[in-house]
Design a protein around this motif. Structure first.
Motif, PDB file in Angstrom:
ATOM      1  N   ASN A 160      12.179   0.950  -4.879  1.00 16.95           N
ATOM      2  CA  ASN A 160      10.782   0.850  -5.330  1.00 16.95           C
ATOM      3  C   ASN A 160      10.141   2.228  -5.449  1.00 16.95           C
ATOM      4  OD1 ASN A 160      10.692  -1.895  -5.577  1.00 16.95           O
ATOM      5  ND2 ASN A 160       9.722  -2.278  -3.600  1.00 16.95           N
ATOM      6  N   TYR A 164       8.534   3.209  -9.010  1.00 18.58           N
ATOM      7  CA  TYR A 164       7.087   3.301  -9.214  1.00 18.58           C
ATOM      8  C   TYR A 164       6.577   4.740  -9.102  1.00 18.58           C
ATOM      9  CZ  TYR A 164       7.603  -1.688  -9.166  1.00 18.58           C
ATOM     10  OH  TYR A 164       8.013  -2.959  -9.483  1.00 18.58           O
ATOM     11  N   ILE A 195       2.589   5.825  -8.272  1.00 20.46           N
ATOM     12  CA  ILE A 195       1.328   5.279  -8.777  1.00 20.46           C
ATOM     13  C   ILE A 195       0.422   4.722  -7.682  1.00 20.46           C
ATOM     14  CG2 ILE A 195       2.291   4.746 -11.049  1.00 20.46           C
ATOM     15  CD1 ILE A 195       2.624   1.854 -10.177  1.00 20.46           C
ATOM     16  N   ILE A 197      -0.853   1.889  -4.590  1.00 20.40           N
ATOM     17  CA  ILE A 197      -1.185   0.454  -4.583  1.00 20.40           C
ATOM     18  C   ILE A 197      -2.638   0.311  -4.143  1.00 20.40           C
ATOM     19  CG2 ILE A 197      -0.576  -1.790  -3.573  1.00 20.40           C
ATOM     20  CD1 ILE A 197       2.158  -0.191  -2.816  1.00 20.40           C
ATOM     21  N   ARG A 211       3.630  -9.317  -8.223  1.00 23.11           N
ATOM     22  CA  ARG A 211       3.777  -8.011  -8.830  1.00 23.11           C
ATOM     23  C   ARG A 211       2.423  -7.527  -9.264  1.00 23.11           C
ATOM     24  NH1 ARG A 211       9.064 -10.039 -11.961  1.00 23.11           N
ATOM     25  NH2 ARG A 211       7.624 -11.675 -12.498  1.00 23.11           N
ATOM     26  N   ASP A 213       1.779  -5.299 -11.554  1.00 25.63           N
ATOM     27  CA  ASP A 213       1.796  -5.203 -13.009  1.00 25.63           C
ATOM     28  C   ASP A 213       3.105  -5.812 -13.492  1.00 25.63           C
ATOM     29  OD1 ASP A 213       2.040  -4.494 -15.638  1.00 25.63           O
ATOM     30  OD2 ASP A 213       1.641  -2.360 -15.341  1.00 25.63           O
ATOM     31  N   THR A 223      11.954  -7.961  -9.825  1.00 25.15           N
ATOM     32  CA  THR A 223      11.911  -9.416  -9.742  1.00 25.15           C
ATOM     33  C   THR A 223      10.728  -9.901  -8.925  1.00 25.15           C
ATOM     34  OG1 THR A 223      13.199  -9.375  -7.724  1.00 25.15           O
ATOM     35  CG2 THR A 223      14.426  -9.543  -9.779  1.00 25.15           C
ATOM     36  N   LEU A 227      10.193  -6.839  -1.821  1.00 28.86           N
ATOM     37  CA  LEU A 227       9.425  -6.629  -0.592  1.00 28.86           C
ATOM     38  C   LEU A 227       9.398  -7.881   0.287  1.00 28.86           C
ATOM     39  CD1 LEU A 227       6.423  -4.394  -1.751  1.00 28.86           C
ATOM     40  CD2 LEU A 227       8.422  -3.725  -0.405  1.00 28.86           C
ATOM     41  N   ALA A 228       9.544  -9.064  -0.338  1.00 29.64           N
ATOM     42  CA  ALA A 228       9.632 -10.292   0.464  1.00 29.64           C
ATOM     43  C   ALA A 228      10.906 -10.247   1.310  1.00 29.64           C
ATOM     44  CB  ALA A 228       9.633 -11.513  -0.437  1.00 29.64           C
ATOM     45  N   SER A 251       2.675   6.371  -2.007  1.00 32.20           N
ATOM     46  CA  SER A 251       2.741   5.342  -0.971  1.00 32.20           C
ATOM     47  C   SER A 251       3.759   5.741   0.091  1.00 32.20           C
ATOM     48  CB  SER A 251       3.204   4.005  -1.563  1.00 32.20           C
ATOM     49  OG  SER A 251       2.510   3.710  -2.744  1.00 32.20           O
TER      50      SER A 251
HETATM   51  P1  ADP Z   1       9.540  -5.650  -7.810  1.00 34.98           P
HETATM   52  O1  ADP Z   1      10.871  -6.268  -8.054  1.00 34.98           O
HETATM   53  O2  ADP Z   1       8.512  -6.020  -8.832  1.00 34.98           O
HETATM   54  O3  ADP Z   1       9.617  -4.190  -7.537  1.00 34.98           O
HETATM   55  P2  ADP Z   1       8.794  -5.919  -5.007  1.00 34.98           P
HETATM   56  O4  ADP Z   1       8.643  -7.145  -4.169  1.00 34.98           O
HETATM   57  O5  ADP Z   1       9.813  -4.926  -4.584  1.00 34.98           O
HETATM   58  O6  ADP Z   1       9.039  -6.407  -6.492  1.00 34.98           O
HETATM   59  O7  ADP Z   1       7.380  -5.212  -5.080  1.00 34.98           O
HETATM   60  C1  ADP Z   1       6.223  -5.975  -5.402  1.00 34.98           C
HETATM   61  C2  ADP Z   1       5.220  -5.131  -6.160  1.00 34.98           C
HETATM   62  O8  ADP Z   1       4.675  -4.124  -5.290  1.00 34.98           O
HETATM   63  C3  ADP Z   1       5.796  -4.361  -7.336  1.00 34.98           C
HETATM   64  O9  ADP Z   1       5.826  -5.159  -8.504  1.00 34.98           O
HETATM   65  C4  ADP Z   1       4.860  -3.177  -7.461  1.00 34.98           C
HETATM   66  O10 ADP Z   1       3.727  -3.556  -8.216  1.00 34.98           O
HETATM   67  C5  ADP Z   1       4.414  -2.928  -6.021  1.00 34.98           C
HETATM   68  N1  ADP Z   1       5.151  -1.808  -5.374  1.00 34.98           N
HETATM   69  C6  ADP Z   1       6.238  -1.914  -4.570  1.00 34.98           C
HETATM   70  N2  ADP Z   1       6.650  -0.707  -4.125  1.00 34.98           N
HETATM   71  C7  ADP Z   1       5.794   0.198  -4.660  1.00 34.98           C
HETATM   72  C8  ADP Z   1       5.668   1.636  -4.581  1.00 34.98           C
HETATM   73  N3  ADP Z   1       6.505   2.386  -3.836  1.00 34.98           N
HETATM   74  N4  ADP Z   1       4.651   2.214  -5.266  1.00 34.98           N
HETATM   75  C9  ADP Z   1       3.778   1.471  -6.003  1.00 34.98           C
HETATM   76  N5  ADP Z   1       3.845   0.120  -6.121  1.00 34.98           N
HETATM   77  C10 ADP Z   1       4.834  -0.504  -5.462  1.00 34.98           C
END
Ligand code: ADP
Length: 274
Positions: A160, A164, A195, A197, A211, A213, A223, A227-228, A251
């Motif tokens: 991630n 991001y 970017i 959060i 998500r 975005d 997907t 994070l879950a 972050s």
């Molecule tokens: P994804 O598969 O969309 O990355 P995650 O469950 O890993 O799904 O993350 C959920 C959402 O949290 C992401 O879609 C993104 O918007 C945000 N996110 C996760 N990690 C970061 C990060 N390091 N910086 C910014 N936004 C993040």
């Protein structure tokens, strides 16, 4: 509705019992609702790439006398197929972390090995974006748990951070031991200059399929399950994951896990054979 009817019937038994019953019903309904949402979400997430594949294959057939168009459509089919593969893999990971007892195969796991594995997993993507990855403070640290699950958790955080973040930024991974009342904890912090959060999203990003975005997440093959999975692994290992973030600045995701030595001291290891 039903919960109220039940509470009216058992009211004479005392308000404590009624409260417990109502809470129980509410919890059961909440779990049922979460399950229904999950199935609906999975169906939707599967339908999107499958629908795109179907349309693209028709387009390929129609364009059979235009090699350039065929190549373009085939390229997009490849992307949709990858998305589908990622989703299925993450669903398998999620069901594994939810169903397997992580401490069944628990062992002391070297943090520097987990970190090296996580960096390896993102090396290609980081290279393309010229993102520098640096790790420190991990020598001699050991966490207690299921190696595969811990690797998946840290891998997701680092992935991630790279996903991001804009090009030519830095992702840092720092380990340290922290004293805690129940035994020492190991902290692994993954920091990016991405970017960020917003406060309103911070609470929700650990939910399945959430998500910030969706378009951006899909573009990177996301997907919404990563994070879950991290949260589940942290909790089932007796740890936690927290986030600090500043929009537009970056972050830091911090994973806190029981230290290997301190867990063994509390729960002596018993060999099955002896
Ligand atoms: P994804 O598969 O969309 O990355 P995650 O469950 O890993 O799904 O993350 C959920 C959402 O949290 C992401 O879609 C993104 O918007 C945000 N996110 C996760 N990690 C970061 C990060 N390091 N910086 C910014 N936004 C993040």
């Amino acid at each position: 509705g039903e919960a109220l009817a039940v509470s009216a019937r058992v009211a004479p038994l005392g308000s404590r019992l009624v409260l417990l019953l109502v809470e129980d019903l509410t919890e059961a309904r909440r779990i049922e609702a979460v399950r229904r949402d999950f199935v609906a979400n999975v169906s939707h997430e599967l339908k999107t790439p499958v629908g795109a594949l179907s349309l693209l294959s028709e387009a390929v057939m129609d364009a059979s006398d235009d090699p350039e168009a065929v190549e373009r459509f085939a390229g997009r089919m490849q992307i949709e197929a990858t998305r589908l593969t990622n989703l299925v893999q993450e669903l398998i990971d999620l069901s594994r972390v939810q169903n397997d007892d992580p401490l069944e195969d628990a062992e002391p796991v070297r943090v520097d090995e987990l970190v090296a594995e996580a960096i390896d997993r993102c090396r290609h993507q980081a290279g393309t974006k010229q993102i520098t990855m640096a790790a420190g403070g991990t020598a001699d640290l050991h966490v207690w748990g299921n190696r595969g699950q811990l690797a998946a958790a840290l891998g997701n955080l680092v992935e991630n951070a790279v996903n991001y973040s804009p090009a030519r930024t830095r992702v840092g991974i720092a380990g340290r031991r922290v004293a805690a009342p129940g035994g020492d904890l190991i902290e692994i912090a993954v920091t990016d200059q991405g970017i960020g959060i917003s406060d309103k999203d911070k609470d929700r990003i650990f939910e399945r399929f959430y998500r910030v975005d969706p378009a951006r997440s899909r573009a990177t093959g996301g997907t919404g399950l990563g994070l879950a999975i991290v949260k589940h692994v942290a909790a089932s290992h007796g740890g936690e994951v927290t986030v600090w973030s500043s929009e537009g600045q970056g972050s830091t995701f911090t994973l806190r896990l029981p230290e290997a030595g301190s867990v063994r001291d509390r729960k002596p290891y018993t060999s099955g054979a002896a």
